[in-house]
Write an enzyme that holds these catalytic residues in place. Structure first.
Site, PDB file in Angstrom:
ATOM      1  N   HIS A  16      45.594  44.532  16.908  1.00 29.66           N
ATOM      2  CA  HIS A  16      44.522  45.190  16.165  1.00 29.66           C
ATOM      3  C   HIS A  16      45.065  46.424  15.444  1.00 29.66           C
ATOM      4  O   HIS A  16      44.738  46.685  14.297  1.00 29.66           O
ATOM      5  CB  HIS A  16      43.386  45.596  17.112  1.00 29.66           C
ATOM      6  CG  HIS A  16      42.834  44.421  17.862  1.00 29.66           C
ATOM      7  ND1 HIS A  16      41.734  43.724  17.438  1.00 29.66           N
ATOM      8  CD2 HIS A  16      43.254  43.803  18.983  1.00 29.66           C
ATOM      9  CE1 HIS A  16      41.499  42.717  18.265  1.00 29.66           C
ATOM     10  NE2 HIS A  16      42.410  42.754  19.223  1.00 29.66           N
ATOM     11  N   ASP A 120      26.895  51.836  15.464  1.00 33.05           N
ATOM     12  CA  ASP A 120      25.793  52.657  15.968  1.00 33.05           C
ATOM     13  C   ASP A 120      26.034  54.130  15.661  1.00 33.05           C
ATOM     14  O   ASP A 120      25.148  54.841  15.193  1.00 33.05           O
ATOM     15  CB  ASP A 120      25.623  52.469  17.484  1.00 33.05           C
ATOM     16  CG  ASP A 120      25.063  51.087  17.809  1.00 33.05           C
ATOM     17  OD1 ASP A 120      24.611  50.405  16.865  1.00 33.05           O
ATOM     18  OD2 ASP A 120      25.106  50.688  18.995  1.00 33.05           O
TER      19      ASP A 120
END
Ligand code: UDP
Length: 455
Positions: A16, A120
């Site tokens: 990643h 979020d």
């Protein structure tokens, strides 16, 4: 006005971090100021909760199976990478929010697995956010159909029943689905994580993928109908950034031995099989031994990376007679700079677990693959490499030395090998074209930059 600022949040896994850094490098070369956030969260957990903090997470032990070797069967939950990743999901929201509040004038960017947290937080602070999924599009789309897979999972569904309900995917079977989709256990932590994250990501407006249009056209069309905007920007490593020319790397493993460059320089062009199963998967001692003898009996030179934690639960012990037999034509080490190795002219084939980065690195270097997938999107990548893109051949899950030998010979000596080699060169050229001016990925980076700059 100062330079535009992008904050990038990556889960602390090598597969990643690498593409996120490649993206960071491209954006930096185009005038952006970058803040890259990753493993620091782990350090702060350790500092605040003590050295045993990473061992106390009860969900981690819940995910272990009797073989002691599983998050979703093939990654060791005791491996520090897996533990960092799991802890990051739970612990990074508050410090990440603090960081964003402290930094001013920014645009957000987050690696896909952290999208639940990052989206979020970004929403709360009214920051424009982009989700970067570092897996293949063909692997990712499966996570959007988890509920459908469960619904259809009856006794008539075998591992080889054709699957036709995931749009854009061709000629696939349950055995090709990512491991988190195939798991029978709907309480499995990774399964639930993938399910929640998939639901959340559909609400995300902007999705980035490290792939290019021609490679995954049908599946990308299917994905485009689910997201407001999909930017295909890969292979990121094929883009020409102005400075520096070498990809930036933040390696979680130490290279203890750089002697391999010298060894590779002494080998004939396209003669070496490179063996590397990436940064996460674990294998058994039996599998290790089958690979060892399979490679030995092929009579081809090989460079084999065996991570210290590759063999689940113990250190890798190779048979002495194998080491004696192959010492003149092998190089064995625990970690290497894969982008350097795979692009070395002596490399003729890559025996790989088919992580998405490794697959793209194979394409970029024009090196054909022998695929032995295990976990996550690797099965789907292998299926596409072998069936759709035609630049690899597959070894059975239950690996046996005879098959390893025959596949190595098939790739390195046979006519099939020549055909596979031609196909990978075809894809290398298409990838380069996509990432150069006028190409789809190049233009998508331009569009991404324009969109980041829109306030
Ligand atoms: N890698 C490396 N050296 C190694 C093993 C892996 O540099 O010895 C890099 C590799 O080039 C790739 C990443 O680590 O960029 C692994 O990502 P991938 O998606 O292939 O597999 P994962 O490790 O996530 O399973």
């Amino acid at each position: 006005m100062g330079r535009p600022h992008v904050v990038m949040l990556s889960i602390p896994g090598q597969g990643h971090i690498n593409p996120m850094l490649e993206l960071a490098q491209i954006l930096h070369s185009r005038g952006f100021f970058i803040t890259f956030v990753t493993r620091a969260q782990r350090e702060s957990i350790l500092r605040s909760q003590g050295p045993d903090a990473l061992r106390r997470d009860s969900r981690i032990s819940d995910t272990r199976q009797s073989d002691g070797c599983s998050v979703a069967r093939f990654a060791d939950p005791e491996s520090h990478v897996v533990r960092w990743c799991l802890m990051t999901y739970e612990n990074c929201a508050a410090p990440f929010k603090d960081l964003l509040v402290r930094l001013n004038s920014l645009r957000g960017g987050a690696e896909g697995h952290l999208r639940r947290v990052a989206l979020d937080v970004a929403e709360e602070l009214s920051i424009r956010s982009f989700v970067f999924m570092t897996m293949s599009a063909c692997g990712f789309i499966c996570s959007l159909y988890l509920d459908e897979v469960i619904r259809r999972d009856d006794n008539n569904l075998t591992m080889d029943t054709p699957i036709d309900f995931i749009p854009g995917l061709k000629d696939i079977r349950p055995r090709d689905l990512p491991s988190f989709v195939r798991t029978a256990d709907q309480e499995d932590f990774i399964f639930k994580l993938a399910q929640n994250a998939a639901k959340k990501s559909v609400g995300a407006k902007n999705l980035l993928l490290n792939t290019f249009d021609l490679l995954e056209d049908e599946v990308l069309n299917a994905l485009k109908s689910k997201f407001q905007k999909v930017y295909t920007v890969g292979p990121l490593a094929s883009h020409n950034t102005t400075t520096p020319t070498k990809p930036m790397r933040l390696s979680l493993w130490k290279e203890e031995d750089r002697g391999y460059t010298e060894w590779l320089n002494q080998q004939r062009p396209s003669s070496v099989i490179y063996v590397n199963f990436g940064s996460i998967i674990t294998i058994t001692t039996e599998e290790l031994v089958e690979f060892a003898w399979g490679l030995a009996n092929s009579n081809h030179p090989f460079l084999w990376v065996i991570r210290h934690d590759l063999v689940c639960g113990r250190s890798a012990v190779l048979p002495k007679d194998f080491l004696d037999k192959t010492k003149e034509r092998s190089y064995i080490l625990s970690w290497c700079s894969q982008d350097e190795v795979i692009s070395h002219k002596s490399i003729g084939g890559f025996l790989s677990h088919c992580g998405w980065n490794s697959t793209l690195e194979s394409i970029n270097s024009g090196v054909p693959m022998i695929c032995w997938p295990r976990f996550d999107d690797q099965n789907m990548n292998a299926r596409y490499v072998c069936k759709e893109w035609g630049f690899g051949i597959e070894i059975d899950e239950d690996v046996k030395r005879g098959q390893v030998t025959s596949k190595v010979k098939e790739l390195m000596e046979g006519e099939k090998g020549d055909e596979i080699r031609k196909n990978v060169v075809y894809w290398r050229e298409r990838a380069k074209k996509a990432a150069t001016q006028g190409g789809s990925s190049y233009e998508n980076i331009n569009e991404l930059i324009e969109d980041i700059n829109l306030v």
